[in-house]
Design an enzyme around this catalytic site. Structure first.
Site, PDB file in Angstrom:
ATOM      1  N   PRO A  26      21.882  59.078  72.128  1.00  0.00           N
ATOM      2  CG  PRO A  26      22.750  58.572  74.239  1.00  0.00           C
ATOM      3  CD  PRO A  26      21.499  58.486  73.419  1.00  0.00           C
ATOM      4  CB  THR A  28      30.487  59.069  70.872  1.00  0.00           C
ATOM      5  OG1 THR A  28      30.113  59.259  72.239  1.00  0.00           O
ATOM      6  CG2 THR A  28      31.935  59.483  70.683  1.00  0.00           C
ATOM      7  CB  ALA A  59      28.760  60.933  75.722  1.00  0.00           C
ATOM      8  CD  GLN A 101      24.855  60.075  77.076  1.00  0.00           C
ATOM      9  OE1 GLN A 101      25.787  60.061  76.264  1.00  0.00           O
ATOM     10  NE2 GLN A 101      24.160  59.001  77.382  1.00  0.00           N
ATOM     11  CG  HIS A 175      26.787  58.284  79.530  1.00  0.00           C
ATOM     12  ND1 HIS A 175      26.349  56.998  79.780  1.00  0.00           N
ATOM     13  CD2 HIS A 175      27.469  58.228  78.347  1.00  0.00           C
ATOM     14  CE1 HIS A 175      26.769  56.205  78.792  1.00  0.00           C
ATOM     15  NE2 HIS A 175      27.440  56.925  77.913  1.00  0.00           N
ATOM     16  N   GLY A 176      24.909  57.397  82.993  1.00  0.00           N
ATOM     17  CA  GLY A 176      25.242  56.462  84.067  1.00  0.00           C
ATOM     18  C   GLY A 176      25.397  55.048  83.538  1.00  0.00           C
ATOM     19  CB  ALA A 177      24.546  53.631  80.469  1.00  0.00           C
ATOM     20  CG  ASN A 178      26.726  52.411  77.319  1.00  0.00           C
ATOM     21  OD1 ASN A 178      25.898  51.556  77.630  1.00  0.00           O
ATOM     22  ND2 ASN A 178      26.531  53.258  76.325  1.00  0.00           N
ATOM     23  CE1 TYR A 180      33.095  55.050  78.161  1.00  0.00           C
ATOM     24  CE2 TYR A 180      30.732  55.074  77.722  1.00  0.00           C
ATOM     25  CZ  TYR A 180      32.034  54.890  77.283  1.00  0.00           C
ATOM     26  OH  TYR A 180      32.280  54.551  75.978  1.00  0.00           O
ATOM     27  CG  ASN A 235      35.130  49.689  78.128  1.00  0.00           C
ATOM     28  OD1 ASN A 235      36.029  48.957  77.700  1.00  0.00           O
ATOM     29  ND2 ASN A 235      34.837  50.850  77.598  1.00  0.00           N
ATOM     30  N   GLY A 317      19.375  54.897  67.409  1.00  0.00           N
ATOM     31  CA  GLY A 317      20.767  55.308  67.264  1.00  0.00           C
ATOM     32  C   GLY A 317      21.256  55.212  65.838  1.00  0.00           C
ATOM     33  NE  ARG A 318      23.561  50.227  66.120  1.00  0.00           N
ATOM     34  CZ  ARG A 318      23.703  49.027  66.661  1.00  0.00           C
ATOM     35  NH1 ARG A 318      24.772  48.296  66.403  1.00  0.00           N
ATOM     36  NH2 ARG A 318      22.769  48.558  67.472  1.00  0.00           N
TER      37      ARG A 318
END
Ligand code: FNR
Ligand code: 8K6
Length: 348
Positions: A26, A28, A59, A101, A175-178, A180, A235, A317-318
């Site tokens: 995913p 953004t 997301a 996501q 999305h249960g990560a990062n 948020y 975060n 990803g990238r």
């Protein structure tokens, strides 16, 4: 080094079979229109990547107050569902599959994006700093959600999942990560509640499991996946007590027979003392279902990790931003274009 094991098809369950083990992570991109509807440029962007075994969408917010970045798409209006329908049709025409996501950013939301209303989070604990690239928008102290607000959030995740299926997605990744909203319940740095949602592993896992159960009940476990960050890195401040939360959560998730579980991390070489290793190592030792690895992998290192049974599928990803034809390049051992941040300015 061969990467052949990435190119075997894989059956996640009776409903979903993937053509290969390379997932698009995913990502953004902040390119939806002013109503948070996917644009035609986004349709083309995803269609160009249809050779991935599974695309996980950027997301996508479940409701307006879940927004913390500009122009992130939504899945709560009829117009957004129609916009996503064009994306999913194009990916399916290319022979691919795509999950949405589902996102609510919790305390890193900003009223600049949704107008009046509170920033919601498990507890009234803010994060330092401001919205990326929008310095004037400093983060606020959130309001601790009430039980009624929790119930509404859970049902809004379920509604967004239903909308995702209506929009033609093959399933959803919650999305249960990062750092948020869901992740904010799972870490001591952001959850100091004293009710049924705080203090003990069972309580701190409750919101995540309620969301998973609500989504499963409307679209089925076979179409439901989850991303988690047991190690705090974005975060979120790390707290060794968080280990107990995930030690409890993972066996609970195991019982639910999800499509897959996905680690949320930028670099899986990063290790966490309190997890006794990396995210993928920790998840592998506590969860027996299909596991997606991610974070700094090349096709070669991912292939090796899959051969070593560190995880089952790889999310890229990238490199997928830099190479729309990533899968074909790897399959034919062609050189890859290197990712750079400038590439975020447009959708290629
Ligand atoms: C991300 N990542 C991310 N993760 C997520 O769960 N939802 C998202 O919307 C995004 N958005 C996003 C945007 C950009 C520009 C980057 C670079 C990353 C994290 C991403 O899914 C992945 O975990 C990391 O990029 C690490 O994988 P790679 O890039 O090393 O293959
Ligand atoms: C306006 C831009 C919105 C971007 C949205 C989210 C994606 C963030 C991508 C970069 C963040 C990197 C932070 C990673 C920390 C890693 C520490 C090891």
């Amino acid at each position: 080094m061969t990467t052949q094991n990435l190119f075997t098809s894989v059956k996640l369950n009776d409903d979903i079979e993937l053509n290969n083990r390379i997932l698009m992570a995913p990502l953004t991109r902040c390119m939806a229109d002013e109503n948070l509807v996917p644009t035609d440029a986004m349709v083309q962007y995803y269609a160009r990547r249809a050779a991935a075994g599974l695309i996980i969408s950027e997301a996508t917010i479940i409701r307006p107050d879940g927004q913390g970045y500009p122009n992130t798409p939504g899945l709560f209006s009829a117009e957004q569902v129609q916009g996503w329908r064009k994306v999913t049709d194009a990916v399916h025409q290319g022979g691919g599959k795509i999950f949405a996501q589902l996102w609510h950013v919790g305390r890193v939301a900003h009223p600049h994006f949704f107008g009046e209303g509170d920033v919601l989070a498990p507890s009234a604990l803010g994060v330092e700093g401001s919205v990326p690239r929008m310095r004037e928008l400093t983060y606020q102290i959130p309001k601790a959600v009430s039980q009624d607000e929790i119930n509404q959030l859970v049902s809004d995740y379920a509604k967004a999942a239903e909308n995702a299926i209506e929009a033609g997605f093959d399933g959803v990744e919650i999305h249960g990560a990062n750092g948020y909203l869901i992740d904010q319940f799972l870490h001591h740095a952001s959850n100091v509640r004293t009710d049924n949602y705080g203090q003990t592993p069972e309580n701190m896992s409750r919101f995540a499991l309620e969301v998973v159960d609500a989504v499963m009940s409307v679209i089925g476990a076979n179409r439901t996946a989850l991303r988690v960050s047991p190690g705090a890195y974005f975060n979120m401040a790390a707290d060794p007590r968080d280990r107990a939360i995930f030690d409890y959560l993972l066996p609970e998730l195991q019982k639910r027979k999800l499509a897959y579980l996905h680690g949320g991390i930028f670099d899986d070489a990063m290790t966490f003392d309190y997890l006794d290793g990396s995210i993928s190592q920790y998840l592998r030792s506590h969860y027996q279902g299909t596991l997606v690895g991610v974070g700094g992998y090349s096709a070669q290192t991912a292939s090796q990790a899959i051969a070593n049974n560190q995880f089952d599928l790889i999310a890229i990803g990238r490199p997928f931003i830099a190479n729309p034809d990533y899968v074909e390049r790897v399959r034919n051992t062609l050189p890859l274009v290197e990712y750079s941040e400038d590439m975020l300015a447009s959708l290629i």
